[in-house]
Scaffold this motif. Sequence first.
Motif, short mmCIF file in Angstrom:
data_model
loop_
_atom_site.label_atom_id
_atom_site.label_comp_id
_atom_site.label_asym_id
_atom_site.label_seq_id
_atom_site.Cartn_x
_atom_site.Cartn_y
_atom_site.Cartn_z
N PRO A 153 30.63 48.86 44.04
CA PRO A 153 30.85 49.21 42.64
C PRO A 153 31.07 47.97 41.79
CG PRO A 153 32.77 49.77 43.94
CD PRO A 153 31.74 49.29 44.90
N SER A 154 30.66 47.99 40.53
CA SER A 154 30.81 46.78 39.73
C SER A 154 32.03 46.83 38.83
CB SER A 154 29.55 46.52 38.93
OG SER A 154 28.91 47.70 38.63
N GLY A 155 32.93 47.74 39.09
CA GLY A 155 34.15 47.79 38.29
C GLY A 155 33.91 48.60 37.03
N GLN A 156 34.90 48.56 36.18
CA GLN A 156 34.89 49.40 34.99
C GLN A 156 33.77 49.04 34.02
OE1 GLN A 156 38.87 49.05 33.44
NE2 GLN A 156 38.44 50.84 32.18
N HIS A 157 33.41 47.75 33.98
CA HIS A 157 32.48 47.29 32.96
C HIS A 157 31.15 46.92 33.59
CE1 HIS A 157 36.61 46.56 31.60
NE2 HIS A 157 36.14 47.07 30.47
N LYS A 158 30.12 47.69 33.25
CA LYS A 158 28.85 47.57 33.97
C LYS A 158 28.17 46.22 33.77
CE LYS A 158 25.67 49.17 30.43
NZ LYS A 158 24.76 50.20 29.96
N GLY A 169 26.59 39.46 34.72
CA GLY A 169 27.13 39.35 33.37
C GLY A 169 27.45 40.76 32.92
N HIS A 170 28.63 40.96 32.37
CA HIS A 170 29.10 42.32 32.12
C HIS A 170 29.13 42.72 30.64
CE1 HIS A 170 30.49 43.02 36.31
NE2 HIS A 170 30.49 41.69 36.29
N ILE A 171 29.29 44.02 30.44
CA ILE A 171 29.31 44.58 29.10
C ILE A 171 30.55 44.11 28.31
CG2 ILE A 171 30.49 46.75 29.70
CD1 ILE A 171 28.28 48.10 27.89
N ASN A 172 31.59 43.68 29.04
CA ASN A 172 32.78 43.18 28.35
C ASN A 172 32.74 41.66 28.18
OD1 ASN A 172 33.13 42.36 30.96
ND2 ASN A 172 35.22 43.15 31.20
N GLY A 173 31.62 41.04 28.51
CA GLY A 173 31.47 39.60 28.27
C GLY A 173 31.83 38.72 29.45
N SER A 174 32.35 39.28 30.51
CA SER A 174 32.72 38.41 31.63
C SER A 174 31.52 38.13 32.52
CB SER A 174 33.89 38.99 32.42
OG SER A 174 33.46 40.05 33.22
N VAL A 175 31.56 37.00 33.21
CA VAL A 175 30.52 36.61 34.16
C VAL A 175 31.20 36.44 35.52
CG1 VAL A 175 28.79 34.86 34.75
CG2 VAL A 175 29.20 35.43 32.35
N GLU A 215 34.60 41.30 47.52
CA GLU A 215 35.51 40.27 47.04
C GLU A 215 34.83 39.44 45.97
OE1 GLU A 215 37.59 37.39 49.78
OE2 GLU A 215 37.32 39.17 51.04
N LYS A 216 35.34 39.48 44.79
CA LYS A 216 34.77 38.67 43.72
C LYS A 216 35.16 37.22 43.97
CE LYS A 216 35.34 40.64 39.77
NZ LYS A 216 36.14 40.94 38.58
N LEU A 217 34.19 36.31 43.92
CA LEU A 217 34.50 34.89 44.16
C LEU A 217 35.10 34.23 42.93
CD1 LEU A 217 31.32 33.63 46.07
CD2 LEU A 217 33.56 34.19 47.03
N VAL A 269 34.69 34.57 34.97
CA VAL A 269 35.08 33.82 33.77
C VAL A 269 34.90 34.71 32.54
CG1 VAL A 269 34.59 31.52 34.67
CG2 VAL A 269 32.75 32.80 33.59
N ASP A 270 35.78 34.52 31.58
CA ASP A 270 35.77 35.35 30.37
C ASP A 270 35.58 34.50 29.12
OD1 ASP A 270 36.28 38.02 31.45
OD2 ASP A 270 38.15 37.13 32.15
N GLN A 271 34.46 33.81 29.06
CA GLN A 271 34.19 32.94 27.91
C GLN A 271 33.61 33.70 26.72
OE1 GLN A 271 34.72 29.69 27.31
NE2 GLN A 271 35.80 29.37 29.23
C1 LIG Z 1 35.28 42.70 32.60
O1 LIG Z 1 34.71 43.62 33.50
C2 LIG Z 1 34.69 43.23 34.86
C3 LIG Z 1 34.00 44.34 35.62
O2 LIG Z 1 34.62 45.57 35.42
C4 LIG Z 1 36.11 42.96 35.34
O3 LIG Z 1 36.09 42.51 36.67
C5 LIG Z 1 36.77 41.91 34.44
O4 LIG Z 1 38.10 41.73 34.83
C6 LIG Z 1 36.71 42.36 32.99
N1 LIG Z 1 37.23 41.31 32.14
C7 LIG Z 1 38.09 41.54 31.16
C8 LIG Z 1 38.54 40.36 30.38
O5 LIG Z 1 38.51 42.66 30.92
#
Ligand SMILES: *[C@@H]1O[C@H](CO)[C@@H](O)[C@H](O)[C@H]1NC(C)=O
Length: 326
Positions: free
Chosen positions: A143-148, A164-170, A180-182, A185-187
Amino acid sequence: MKPIVLHGHERAITKIRYNKEGDLLFSSSKDNIPNVWYSVNGERLGTFNGHNGAIWSIDCNWDSTKVVTGGADNSMRIWDLQTGKEIANVLTNTAVRTVTFSYSGKLIYYTTDAVMKFPSENIVIDISCPSHLKGDDNVARFPSGQHKPTAALWGDLDRSLITGHINGSVSKWDLKMPNEKLISVDQHKKQINDMQFNSDETMILTASSDNTAKLFDADTLKHLKTYKTERPVNSAAISPIRDHVVLGGGQEAMQVTTTSAREGKFEARFYHLVFEEEFARVKGHFGPINSVAFHPDGKSYASGGEDGLVRIHTFDPSYFDFDFEY
Ligand SMILES: *[C@@H]1O[C@H](CO)[C@@H](O)[C@H](O)[C@H]1NC(C)=O
Protein backbone atom coordinates in the motif's frame (compact mmCIF):
# COMPACT_ATOMS: atom_id res chain seq x y z
CA MET A 1 12.09 26.80 -33.78
CA LYS A 2 9.77 25.27 -36.35
CA PRO A 3 7.43 22.94 -34.56
CA ILE A 4 5.86 19.80 -35.98
CA VAL A 5 2.31 19.57 -34.66
CA LEU A 6 0.87 16.09 -34.18
CA HIS A 7 -2.89 15.88 -34.63
CA GLY A 8 -3.86 12.41 -33.47
CA HIS A 9 -5.81 12.85 -30.28
CA GLU A 10 -9.32 14.01 -29.60
CA ARG A 11 -8.78 14.86 -25.97
CA ALA A 12 -6.13 16.20 -23.62
CA ILE A 13 -2.67 14.66 -23.80
CA THR A 14 -1.74 13.07 -20.48
CA LYS A 15 1.81 11.87 -21.16
CA ILE A 16 4.43 11.87 -23.90
CA ARG A 17 7.59 9.82 -23.88
CA TYR A 18 10.47 9.11 -26.27
CA ASN A 19 11.97 5.66 -26.67
CA LYS A 20 15.67 5.24 -25.84
CA GLU A 21 16.93 6.08 -29.34
CA GLY A 22 14.48 8.94 -29.71
CA ASP A 23 13.23 7.89 -33.15
CA LEU A 24 9.80 7.21 -31.65
CA LEU A 25 7.51 9.38 -29.58
CA PHE A 26 4.63 7.90 -27.59
CA SER A 27 1.55 9.84 -26.54
CA SER A 28 -1.29 8.96 -24.23
CA SER A 29 -4.49 10.89 -23.87
CA LYS A 30 -7.87 10.99 -22.22
CA ASP A 31 -9.27 9.67 -25.52
CA ASN A 32 -8.44 5.97 -24.81
CA ILE A 33 -6.10 5.43 -27.79
CA PRO A 34 -2.35 5.79 -27.25
CA ASN A 35 -0.33 6.73 -30.34
CA VAL A 36 3.23 6.21 -31.50
CA TRP A 37 4.91 8.65 -33.91
CA TYR A 38 8.13 8.98 -35.86
CA SER A 39 9.76 11.89 -34.08
CA VAL A 40 11.72 13.03 -37.16
CA ASN A 41 8.69 13.93 -39.28
CA GLY A 42 5.64 13.54 -37.04
CA GLU A 43 4.20 10.71 -39.09
CA ARG A 44 1.98 8.39 -37.07
CA LEU A 45 3.36 4.86 -36.93
CA GLY A 46 0.35 3.37 -35.18
CA THR A 47 -2.14 3.24 -32.35
CA PHE A 48 -2.80 0.82 -29.50
CA ASN A 49 -6.47 -0.05 -29.46
CA GLY A 50 -8.30 -1.64 -26.54
CA HIS A 51 -8.55 0.66 -23.53
CA ASN A 52 -11.97 1.91 -22.49
CA GLY A 53 -11.06 5.00 -20.55
CA ALA A 54 -8.54 7.80 -20.18
CA ILE A 55 -4.91 6.65 -20.32
CA TRP A 56 -2.84 8.17 -17.54
CA SER A 57 0.55 6.74 -18.29
CA ILE A 58 2.63 5.16 -21.07
CA ASP A 59 6.15 3.76 -21.33
CA CYS A 60 8.34 1.86 -23.80
CA ASN A 61 11.02 -0.69 -22.83
CA TRP A 62 14.73 -0.11 -23.52
CA ASP A 63 14.92 -2.13 -26.77
CA SER A 64 11.67 -0.69 -28.14
CA THR A 65 9.84 -4.01 -28.42
CA LYS A 66 7.06 -3.44 -25.89
CA VAL A 67 4.84 -0.64 -24.72
CA VAL A 68 2.93 -0.46 -21.46
CA THR A 69 -0.12 1.70 -20.72
CA GLY A 70 -2.39 2.18 -17.74
CA GLY A 71 -5.53 4.12 -17.18
CA ALA A 72 -8.96 4.84 -15.87
CA ASP A 73 -10.51 1.58 -17.11
CA ASN A 74 -8.79 -0.30 -14.25
CA SER A 75 -6.27 -2.01 -16.45
CA MET A 76 -2.57 -2.07 -17.21
CA ARG A 77 -1.87 -3.32 -20.72
CA ILE A 78 1.27 -4.50 -22.47
CA TRP A 79 1.55 -4.13 -26.25
CA ASP A 80 3.83 -5.46 -28.94
CA LEU A 81 5.34 -2.37 -30.52
CA GLN A 82 5.92 -3.96 -33.92
CA THR A 83 2.36 -5.21 -34.44
CA GLY A 84 0.41 -2.98 -32.05
CA LYS A 85 -1.25 -6.10 -30.62
CA GLU A 86 -2.15 -6.41 -26.96
CA ILE A 87 0.09 -8.96 -25.20
CA ALA A 88 -1.47 -8.71 -21.76
CA ASN A 89 -4.32 -7.01 -19.98
CA VAL A 90 -3.76 -6.93 -16.23
CA LEU A 91 -6.94 -5.96 -14.43
CA THR A 92 -6.73 -3.78 -11.32
CA ASN A 93 -9.24 -2.76 -8.66
CA THR A 94 -8.95 0.92 -9.46
CA ALA A 95 -7.44 3.25 -12.05
CA VAL A 96 -3.77 2.82 -12.93
CA ARG A 97 -2.08 6.17 -12.37
CA THR A 98 1.56 5.50 -13.28
CA VAL A 99 3.32 2.70 -15.13
CA THR A 100 6.97 2.21 -15.99
CA PHE A 101 9.30 -0.49 -17.29
CA SER A 102 12.35 -1.34 -15.22
CA TYR A 103 15.76 -0.55 -16.68
CA SER A 104 16.14 -4.18 -17.82
CA GLY A 105 12.62 -4.25 -19.22
CA LYS A 106 11.85 -7.45 -17.26
CA LEU A 107 9.74 -5.83 -14.58
CA ILE A 108 6.90 -3.34 -14.66
CA TYR A 109 6.09 -1.04 -11.77
CA TYR A 110 2.63 0.51 -11.62
CA THR A 111 0.57 2.36 -9.05
CA THR A 112 -3.16 2.47 -8.54
CA ASP A 113 -5.54 5.06 -7.14
CA ALA A 114 -7.49 4.67 -3.91
CA VAL A 115 -11.24 4.33 -4.27
CA MET A 116 -13.64 3.46 -1.46
CA LYS A 117 -12.45 0.22 0.15
CA PHE A 118 -9.44 -0.14 -2.16
CA PRO A 119 -6.23 1.50 -0.98
CA SER A 120 -3.77 3.04 -3.40
CA GLU A 121 -1.10 0.44 -4.17
CA ASN A 122 2.39 -0.01 -5.61
CA ILE A 123 2.69 -3.19 -7.67
CA VAL A 124 5.72 -4.74 -9.38
CA ILE A 125 5.32 -7.66 -11.79
CA ASP A 126 7.71 -9.80 -13.80
CA ILE A 127 6.49 -9.85 -17.39
CA SER A 128 7.98 -13.31 -18.01
CA CYS A 129 5.61 -14.86 -15.43
CA PRO A 130 2.20 -15.80 -16.87
CA SER A 131 0.59 -15.60 -13.42
CA HIS A 132 1.81 -12.01 -13.03
CA LEU A 133 0.27 -11.09 -16.37
CA LYS A 134 -3.07 -12.45 -15.14
CA GLY A 135 -2.83 -10.31 -12.04
CA ASP A 136 -2.69 -13.40 -9.80
CA ASP A 137 0.82 -12.91 -8.49
CA ASN A 138 3.56 -10.27 -8.32
CA VAL A 139 7.10 -9.47 -7.29
CA ALA A 140 5.95 -6.88 -4.76
CA ARG A 141 2.67 -5.32 -3.79
CA PHE A 142 2.35 -2.80 -1.00
CA PRO A 143 0.00 0.00 0.00
CA SER A 144 1.23 3.52 -0.68
CA GLY A 145 -0.23 5.09 2.43
CA GLN A 146 -2.91 7.68 2.71
CA HIS A 147 -1.66 9.86 -0.14
CA LYS A 148 -1.56 8.18 -3.52
CA PRO A 149 1.45 8.26 -5.83
CA THR A 150 0.95 10.58 -8.80
CA ALA A 151 4.39 9.99 -10.32
CA ALA A 152 6.76 7.03 -10.05
CA LEU A 153 10.23 5.93 -11.16
CA TRP A 154 12.55 3.00 -10.78
CA GLY A 155 15.73 3.89 -8.90
CA ASP A 156 19.22 2.44 -8.38
CA LEU A 157 19.17 0.14 -11.45
CA ASP A 158 15.88 -1.53 -10.56
CA ARG A 159 16.64 -1.96 -6.87
CA SER A 160 14.38 0.79 -5.56
CA LEU A 161 11.15 2.59 -6.35
CA ILE A 162 10.67 6.33 -6.13
CA THR A 163 7.20 7.77 -5.67
CA GLY A 164 5.90 11.32 -5.84
CA HIS A 165 2.67 11.78 -3.91
CA ILE A 166 -0.52 13.80 -4.07
CA ASN A 167 0.53 15.59 -0.87
CA GLY A 168 3.84 16.69 -2.40
CA SER A 169 6.15 14.25 -0.69
CA VAL A 170 8.74 12.16 -2.55
CA SER A 171 9.66 8.75 -1.14
CA LYS A 172 12.07 5.96 -1.93
CA TRP A 173 11.41 2.28 -1.28
CA ASP A 174 13.67 -0.76 -1.46
CA LEU A 175 12.16 -3.40 -3.74
CA LYS A 176 13.47 -6.12 -1.41
CA MET A 177 11.87 -4.58 1.68
CA PRO A 178 8.89 -2.79 0.16
CA ASN A 179 7.11 -2.18 3.44
CA GLU A 180 9.92 -0.07 4.75
CA LYS A 181 10.23 3.41 3.36
CA LEU A 182 13.91 4.29 2.94
CA ILE A 183 13.65 8.04 2.58
CA SER A 184 10.87 10.62 2.38
CA VAL A 185 11.20 14.32 1.70
CA ASP A 186 8.56 17.03 1.91
CA GLN A 187 9.93 19.86 -0.20
CA HIS A 188 6.78 20.42 -2.26
CA LYS A 189 3.61 21.92 -0.83
CA LYS A 190 1.22 20.37 -3.34
CA GLN A 191 0.80 17.37 -5.61
CA ILE A 192 3.73 15.99 -7.62
CA ASN A 193 2.61 15.78 -11.26
CA ASP A 194 5.72 14.37 -12.88
CA MET A 195 9.23 13.12 -12.09
CA GLN A 196 12.03 12.65 -14.61
CA PHE A 197 15.67 11.64 -14.38
CA ASN A 198 18.61 13.40 -15.99
CA SER A 199 20.36 11.25 -18.59
CA ASP A 200 22.76 9.47 -16.21
CA GLU A 201 20.00 9.05 -13.58
CA THR A 202 21.89 10.82 -10.81
CA MET A 203 19.28 13.55 -10.43
CA ILE A 204 15.48 13.73 -10.40
CA LEU A 205 13.37 16.68 -11.47
CA THR A 206 9.91 16.94 -9.93
CA ALA A 207 7.01 19.04 -11.25
CA SER A 208 4.41 20.17 -8.75
CA SER A 209 1.09 21.99 -8.49
CA ASP A 210 2.82 24.30 -5.98
CA ASN A 211 4.15 26.28 -9.01
CA THR A 212 7.66 24.91 -8.79
CA ALA A 213 9.87 22.20 -10.21
CA LYS A 214 12.67 20.93 -7.99
CA LEU A 215 15.89 19.07 -8.54
CA PHE A 216 16.90 16.25 -6.17
CA ASP A 217 19.87 13.95 -5.81
CA ALA A 218 18.52 10.60 -7.01
CA ASP A 219 20.45 8.64 -4.41
CA THR A 220 19.73 10.60 -1.24
CA LEU A 221 16.72 12.70 -2.36
CA LYS A 222 18.63 15.72 -1.12
CA HIS A 223 17.00 18.87 -2.48
CA LEU A 224 19.36 20.74 -4.84
CA LYS A 225 17.51 23.42 -6.87
CA THR A 226 14.12 25.08 -7.31
CA TYR A 227 12.59 26.54 -10.51
CA LYS A 228 9.76 28.95 -9.75
CA THR A 229 6.77 29.97 -11.89
CA GLU A 230 3.34 31.52 -11.23
CA ARG A 231 1.41 28.48 -12.41
CA PRO A 232 1.05 24.83 -11.52
CA VAL A 233 3.86 22.82 -13.13
CA ASN A 234 2.51 19.68 -14.78
CA SER A 235 5.73 18.31 -16.19
CA ALA A 236 9.44 19.08 -16.25
CA ALA A 237 12.42 17.60 -18.07
CA ILE A 238 16.23 17.92 -17.98
CA SER A 239 18.24 18.42 -21.17
CA PRO A 240 20.59 15.52 -21.88
CA ILE A 241 23.26 17.82 -23.34
CA ARG A 242 22.95 21.27 -21.73
CA ASP A 243 22.41 22.57 -18.20
CA HIS A 244 18.79 23.34 -19.02
CA VAL A 245 15.40 22.30 -17.76
CA VAL A 246 12.03 22.82 -19.42
CA LEU A 247 8.80 23.28 -17.48
CA GLY A 248 5.28 22.87 -18.81
CA GLY A 249 2.08 23.76 -17.04
CA GLY A 250 -0.60 26.37 -16.83
CA GLN A 251 -3.66 27.22 -14.85
CA GLU A 252 -6.56 24.86 -14.30
CA ALA A 253 -8.59 24.39 -17.49
CA MET A 254 -11.55 26.18 -15.89
CA GLN A 255 -9.59 29.35 -15.29
CA VAL A 256 -8.18 29.58 -18.79
CA THR A 257 -9.38 32.77 -20.45
CA THR A 258 -10.74 32.33 -23.94
CA THR A 259 -8.30 34.91 -25.30
CA SER A 260 -5.19 33.22 -24.00
CA ALA A 261 -6.48 29.87 -25.22
CA ARG A 262 -7.33 31.20 -28.69
CA GLU A 263 -3.94 32.77 -29.14
CA GLY A 264 -1.96 29.72 -28.18
CA LYS A 265 -0.25 31.55 -25.37
CA PHE A 266 0.57 28.58 -23.23
CA GLU A 267 4.32 28.50 -22.88
CA ALA A 268 7.01 26.00 -22.12
CA ARG A 269 9.63 27.72 -19.99
CA PHE A 270 13.35 27.10 -20.04
CA TYR A 271 15.54 27.53 -16.96
CA HIS A 272 19.22 27.17 -16.29
CA LEU A 273 19.73 23.98 -14.29
CA VAL A 274 22.28 25.47 -11.90
CA PHE A 275 21.37 29.19 -11.74
CA GLU A 276 17.60 28.48 -11.57
CA GLU A 277 17.03 31.43 -13.90
CA GLU A 278 14.41 31.47 -16.65
CA PHE A 279 15.92 32.36 -20.04
CA ALA A 280 13.36 31.46 -22.73
CA ARG A 281 9.71 30.74 -23.38
CA VAL A 282 8.10 28.82 -26.23
CA LYS A 283 4.47 29.55 -27.05
CA GLY A 284 2.08 27.46 -29.05
CA HIS A 285 -0.37 25.40 -27.06
CA PHE A 286 -4.01 26.40 -26.73
CA GLY A 287 -4.25 25.13 -23.17
CA PRO A 288 -1.99 24.05 -20.30
CA ILE A 289 0.98 21.85 -21.14
CA ASN A 290 0.58 18.46 -19.47
CA SER A 291 3.77 16.69 -20.47
CA VAL A 292 7.25 17.64 -21.71
CA ALA A 293 10.19 15.50 -22.83
CA PHE A 294 13.61 16.11 -24.34
CA HIS A 295 14.69 14.04 -27.30
CA PRO A 296 17.57 11.83 -26.06
CA ASP A 297 19.96 13.71 -28.40
CA GLY A 298 18.99 17.04 -26.80
CA LYS A 299 18.43 18.75 -30.16
CA SER A 300 14.66 18.91 -29.85
CA TYR A 301 11.93 18.59 -27.25
CA ALA A 302 8.24 17.77 -27.34
CA SER A 303 5.23 18.96 -25.41
CA GLY A 304 1.71 17.55 -25.06
CA GLY A 305 -1.18 19.78 -24.05
CA GLU A 306 -4.66 19.98 -22.69
CA ASP A 307 -5.51 21.06 -26.27
CA GLY A 308 -4.91 17.47 -27.45
CA LEU A 309 -1.86 18.46 -29.52
CA VAL A 310 1.70 17.23 -29.37
CA ARG A 311 4.32 19.69 -30.60
CA ILE A 312 7.88 18.73 -31.51
CA HIS A 313 10.28 21.69 -31.44
CA THR A 314 13.74 21.49 -32.94
CA PHE A 315 16.14 23.99 -31.42
CA ASP A 316 17.63 26.75 -33.57
CA PRO A 317 21.43 26.87 -33.91
CA SER A 318 21.35 29.94 -31.62
CA TYR A 319 20.14 27.71 -28.77
CA PHE A 320 23.44 25.84 -28.85
CA ASP A 321 25.52 29.03 -29.01
CA PHE A 322 23.74 30.69 -26.14
CA ASP A 323 25.57 30.67 -22.83
CA PHE A 324 25.05 32.21 -19.44
CA GLU A 325 27.78 34.53 -18.29
CA TYR A 326 29.52 33.06 -15.28
C1 LIG B 1 2.49 12.30 2.27
O1 LIG B 1 1.95 11.05 1.92
C2 LIG B 1 2.80 9.94 2.10
C3 LIG B 1 2.04 8.72 1.62
O2 LIG B 1 0.81 8.58 2.27
C4 LIG B 1 3.22 9.84 3.56
O3 LIG B 1 4.12 8.78 3.73
C5 LIG B 1 3.88 11.16 3.99
O4 LIG B 1 4.19 11.10 5.35
C6 LIG B 1 2.94 12.32 3.72
N1 LIG B 1 3.62 13.56 4.02
C7 LIG B 1 3.06 14.54 4.72
C8 LIG B 1 3.88 15.75 4.96
O5 LIG B 1 1.93 14.44 5.17
